[in-house]
Enzyme design. Structure first.
Site, PDB file in Angstrom:
ATOM      1  N   ASP A   7       4.590 -36.535 -25.617  1.00 20.52           N
ATOM      2  CA  ASP A   7       5.001 -36.489 -24.291  1.00 20.52           C
ATOM      3  C   ASP A   7       4.578 -35.038 -24.131  1.00 20.52           C
ATOM      4  O   ASP A   7       4.668 -34.021 -24.547  1.00 20.52           O
ATOM      5  CB  ASP A   7       6.678 -36.258 -24.356  1.00 20.52           C
ATOM      6  N   ILE A   8       3.384 -35.093 -23.112  1.00 23.18           N
ATOM      7  CA  ILE A   8       2.724 -33.827 -22.777  1.00 23.18           C
ATOM      8  C   ILE A   8       3.599 -32.870 -22.187  1.00 23.18           C
ATOM      9  O   ILE A   8       3.161 -31.610 -22.430  1.00 23.18           O
ATOM     10  CB  ILE A   8       1.697 -34.239 -21.541  1.00 23.18           C
ATOM     11  N   ASN A  21      -2.104 -35.982  -7.510  1.00 27.64           N
ATOM     12  CA  ASN A  21      -2.624 -36.491  -6.410  1.00 27.64           C
ATOM     13  C   ASN A  21      -3.421 -35.574  -5.394  1.00 27.64           C
ATOM     14  O   ASN A  21      -3.200 -34.250  -5.772  1.00 27.64           O
ATOM     15  CB  ASN A  21      -1.550 -37.234  -5.462  1.00 27.64           C
ATOM     16  N   GLY A  29       4.567 -41.311 -12.592  1.00 30.02           N
ATOM     17  CA  GLY A  29       3.807 -41.159 -14.032  1.00 30.02           C
ATOM     18  C   GLY A  29       3.742 -39.876 -14.518  1.00 30.02           C
ATOM     19  O   GLY A  29       4.811 -38.927 -14.563  1.00 30.02           O
ATOM     20  N   ASP A  31       2.520 -36.924 -13.757  1.00 22.23           N
ATOM     21  CA  ASP A  31       2.589 -36.174 -12.669  1.00 22.23           C
ATOM     22  C   ASP A  31       4.086 -35.652 -12.267  1.00 22.23           C
ATOM     23  O   ASP A  31       4.636 -34.530 -12.321  1.00 22.23           O
ATOM     24  CB  ASP A  31       1.632 -36.187 -11.272  1.00 22.23           C
ATOM     25  N   TYR A 118      -3.871 -45.196 -10.394  1.00 22.41           N
ATOM     26  CA  TYR A 118      -5.193 -45.269  -9.925  1.00 22.41           C
ATOM     27  C   TYR A 118      -6.069 -46.391 -10.462  1.00 22.41           C
ATOM     28  O   TYR A 118      -7.143 -46.286  -9.861  1.00 22.41           O
ATOM     29  CB  TYR A 118      -5.712 -43.905  -9.973  1.00 22.41           C
TER      30      TYR A 118
END
Length: 161
Positions: A7-8, A21, A29, A31, A118
């Site tokens: 998990d970043i 975006n 997601g 972001d 994307y």
């Protein structure tokens, strides 16, 4: 360079990158997860940046994250490979590394930029990410933070691990 399934938002590094975006308003997601973990101050800081074009990146503090900074990289929407997507994707990795260096950072984690909503094909995006970071990431402790086993396998293969 290395890849981990992780998990970043939990990483204590100089910077984590989020797949943003162009309006830098948070989203789904990675972001969305980064914005939720960082707290409302992140969105407020993004409002003052005036957006970000595709292929570029912007930097903010990490706020409630263990990472010192968040780098907001805007990758391309996949349009079949005919709209300069590869060059734009590589550019957002280079821009992120340049921002890390500007703040004196030496450690960074990247998600698989543009491969979610994307629609960028994951294998092609992985090749671009690894090649670009090999070229531009000299002296940086670089982690590819993979969301799932399939993405991790692509990165491990590309890294020769």
């Amino acid at each position: 360079m290395r890849a981990l399934k992780t998990d970043i938002t939990t990483l204590a590094l100089d910077a984590i990158v989020t797949a943003a975006n162009s309006g830098l308003r948070g989203g789904g997601g990675v972001d969305g997860a980064v914005h939720r973990a960082a707290g409302p101050q992140l969105l407020e800081a993004c409002r003052h940046l005036g957006g970000c074009p595709t292929g570029e990146a912007r930097i903010t503090p990490g706020f409630n994250l263990p990472a010192r900074h968040v780098i907001h990289a805007v990758g391309p929407v996949w349009q079949g490979g005919t709209a300069d997507e590869a060059a734009l994707l590589a550019a957002c990795y280079r821009a992120s590394l340049a921002l890390l260096r500007q703040v004196g950072g030496t450690s960074i984690a990247f998600p698989a930029i543009s491969t979610g909503i994307y629609g960028y094909p994951a294998e092609a995006a992985c090749r671009i990410a690894v090649a670009t970071c090999r070229e531009a990431g000299d002296g940086i402790d670089l982690l590819f933070a993979c969301f799932d086993d399939c993405t991790l396998a692509l990165y491990l293969k590309e890294l020769g691990a």
